[in-house]
Each structure stands twice: as structure tokens, then as C-alpha cells.
Design a protein around this motif. Structure first.
Motif, short mmCIF file in Angstrom:
data_model
loop_
_atom_site.label_atom_id
_atom_site.label_comp_id
_atom_site.label_asym_id
_atom_site.label_seq_id
_atom_site.Cartn_x
_atom_site.Cartn_y
_atom_site.Cartn_z
N ARG A 90 1.21 -1.17 -0.15
CA ARG A 90 0.06 -0.08 -0.01
C ARG A 90 0.86 1.38 0.02
NH1 ARG A 90 -3.00 -2.88 3.57
NH2 ARG A 90 -2.13 -1.82 5.54
N GLU A 91 1.84 1.19 0.77
CA GLU A 91 2.84 2.37 0.72
C GLU A 91 3.51 2.68 -0.47
OE1 GLU A 91 3.47 4.71 3.23
OE2 GLU A 91 1.63 4.17 3.94
N ARG A 92 3.79 1.62 -1.17
CA ARG A 92 4.48 1.67 -2.69
C ARG A 92 3.35 2.41 -3.44
NH1 ARG A 92 6.74 -3.29 -1.31
NH2 ARG A 92 5.21 -4.31 -2.56
N GLU A 93 2.10 1.78 -3.29
CA GLU A 93 1.26 2.30 -4.46
C GLU A 93 1.03 3.86 -4.14
OE1 GLU A 93 -3.77 1.89 -4.47
OE2 GLU A 93 -2.52 0.02 -4.09
N PHE A 94 0.81 4.47 -2.71
CA PHE A 94 0.71 5.66 -2.48
C PHE A 94 1.82 6.49 -2.94
CE2 PHE A 94 -2.08 4.24 1.40
CZ PHE A 94 -3.29 4.43 0.46
N GLN A 95 3.16 6.06 -2.78
CA GLN A 95 4.34 6.55 -3.34
C GLN A 95 4.20 6.87 -4.89
OE1 GLN A 95 6.75 7.93 -1.25
NE2 GLN A 95 7.28 9.13 -3.10
N VAL A 96 3.98 5.98 -5.40
CA VAL A 96 3.71 6.27 -6.99
C VAL A 96 2.77 7.31 -7.43
CG1 VAL A 96 3.07 5.12 -9.07
CG2 VAL A 96 4.35 3.73 -7.52
N THR A 97 1.54 7.20 -6.45
CA THR A 97 0.62 8.09 -6.56
C THR A 97 1.15 9.67 -6.33
OG1 THR A 97 -1.18 6.67 -6.44
CG2 THR A 97 -1.71 9.11 -6.16
N ASP A 98 1.88 9.65 -5.31
CA ASP A 98 2.69 11.06 -4.83
C ASP A 98 3.49 11.52 -6.06
OD1 ASP A 98 1.10 10.96 -2.81
OD2 ASP A 98 2.47 10.14 -1.34
N ASP A 99 4.25 10.77 -6.41
CA ASP A 99 5.41 10.91 -7.18
C ASP A 99 4.81 11.60 -8.56
OD1 ASP A 99 7.34 10.17 -5.59
OD2 ASP A 99 7.41 8.19 -6.77
N LEU A 100 3.54 10.78 -8.94
CA LEU A 100 2.84 11.55 -10.32
C LEU A 100 2.39 12.80 -10.02
CD1 LEU A 100 2.02 10.98 -13.08
CD2 LEU A 100 -0.06 9.94 -12.06
N VAL A 101 1.71 12.98 -8.71
CA VAL A 101 1.03 14.20 -8.36
C VAL A 101 2.04 15.25 -8.42
CG1 VAL A 101 -0.09 15.47 -6.52
CG2 VAL A 101 -0.99 13.34 -7.15
N ASP A 102 3.29 15.02 -7.76
CA ASP A 102 4.20 16.10 -7.85
C ASP A 102 4.89 16.51 -8.98
OD1 ASP A 102 4.14 15.99 -4.92
OD2 ASP A 102 5.80 14.48 -4.96
N ARG A 103 4.73 15.44 -10.11
CA ARG A 103 5.38 15.78 -11.44
C ARG A 103 4.37 16.55 -12.32
NH1 ARG A 103 5.94 10.24 -14.28
NH2 ARG A 103 5.82 11.82 -16.18
N ILE A 104 3.04 16.23 -11.94
CA ILE A 104 2.00 17.15 -12.63
C ILE A 104 1.88 18.55 -11.93
CG2 ILE A 104 -0.50 17.44 -12.90
CD1 ILE A 104 -0.68 14.48 -12.92
N ALA A 105 2.28 18.59 -10.82
CA ALA A 105 2.09 19.87 -10.23
C ALA A 105 3.31 20.70 -10.41
CB ALA A 105 2.19 19.59 -8.68
N SER A 106 4.40 20.19 -10.94
CA SER A 106 5.75 20.88 -11.00
C SER A 106 5.67 21.50 -12.56
CB SER A 106 6.86 20.04 -10.95
OG SER A 106 6.95 19.08 -11.76
N ARG A 107 4.85 20.66 -13.46
CA ARG A 107 4.72 21.14 -15.04
C ARG A 107 3.49 20.87 -15.54
NH1 ARG A 107 9.36 22.09 -18.17
NH2 ARG A 107 7.86 21.51 -19.56
N PRO A 108 2.40 21.67 -15.02
CA PRO A 108 0.84 20.95 -15.40
C PRO A 108 0.79 21.41 -16.91
CG PRO A 108 0.88 23.29 -14.28
CD PRO A 108 2.32 22.60 -14.10
N GLU A 109 1.46 22.13 -17.66
CA GLU A 109 1.35 22.52 -19.06
C GLU A 109 1.53 21.06 -19.82
OE1 GLU A 109 5.50 23.83 -17.80
OE2 GLU A 109 3.48 24.02 -17.01
N ASP A 110 2.22 20.27 -19.13
CA ASP A 110 2.64 18.94 -19.74
C ASP A 110 1.64 18.08 -19.67
OD1 ASP A 110 5.13 20.03 -20.59
OD2 ASP A 110 6.41 19.11 -18.94
#
Length: 130
Positions: A90-110
């Protein structure tokens, strides 16, 4: 008319029963003596030992008391590795989700949605549906 409970033995219930059987062996008592000490009939214990029916929480509490532990200790020890693995997954699953959210937040135009970039979206929004 009421329904009858499902007596399928799940993987978790199987792990708990296996641990309880190991407690019986460690106790030095025969299965019949252990069952009697826990307040079970011989048949009741053996049906559960064959995984034909699951133990109830009350059964587990009786076994824990006979073995000098709490119910929580019994469950933690019986499910320890299984529960730890499930938690880690479960922690790995949340980490993947958190990483994806961080990527989107840093470059939303992409990560824009085509509908948001449509030059005709205002016109299409005003067009009545038939």
C-alpha cells in the motif's frame, strides 16, 4: 429468512489457524487437551485445524488467554509478515501516486487535457443539444 454465514476459510484465517496450531504444539499439550483447555470440544478444534471452518474472534481470544497473550498479540504474530507485506505494498502504491502528483504539479502544461486547449470549446458549450 436469514442467511447463513459463509464458512470459507480465507488466507488470513488460515494463517491465524496455522499459528494457533503451532501454539498448541509449543504448549506441550495434545490437541485434545489444548481444545479442552480453550473450552472447545475435540471435534470443534479438529474441524478448524483441517481448515473446514474458520475460528471466531472469541475462539482466538480463548486461545490467546490459554497461551498467556492478548488477542492483539495473537493476531500480530499470526499475521505479522502478511500484514507487513500488505502495508508495504500500500505504501508503494501511495508513493507512486504521490510521485505522479508531484510531476503534474511541477509542470501542469505537460499534462493538459485536449478539451482545455480546444479553441472552439466556448462555441461548442453554447451549441444546444438535439
Amino acid at each position: 429468512m436469514g442467511t447463513r454465514a459463509n464458512n470459507d476459510v480465507t488466507a488470513g484465517a488460515r494463517s491465524i489457524m496455522q499459528y494457533c496450531k503451532s501454539l498448541q504444539v509449543k504448549s506441550g499439550m495434545t490437541a485434545t487437551e489444548f481444545a479442552a483447555e480453550c473450552g472447545f470440544s475435540r471435534n470443534y478444534w479438529f474441524v478448524r485445524a483441517r481448515f473446514d471452518a474458520p475460528l471466531t474472534i472469541s475462539d482466538c481470544e480463548r486461545i490467546a488467554n490459554v497461551c498467556g497473550m492478548t488477542l492483539k498479540e495473537l493476531f500480530t504474530r499470526a499475521l505479522g509478515s502478511d500484514a507487513a507485506q500488505a502495508y508495504a505494498a500500500r505504501e508503494r502504491e501511495f508513493q507512486v501516486t504521490d510521485d505522479l502528483v508531484d510531476r503534474i504539479a511541477s509542470r501542469p502544461e505537460d499534462f493538459g487535457v485536449a478539451a482545455n486547449n480546444d479553441p472552439n470549446k466556448a462555441l461548442e458549450a453554447e451549441t444546444p443539444r438535439d
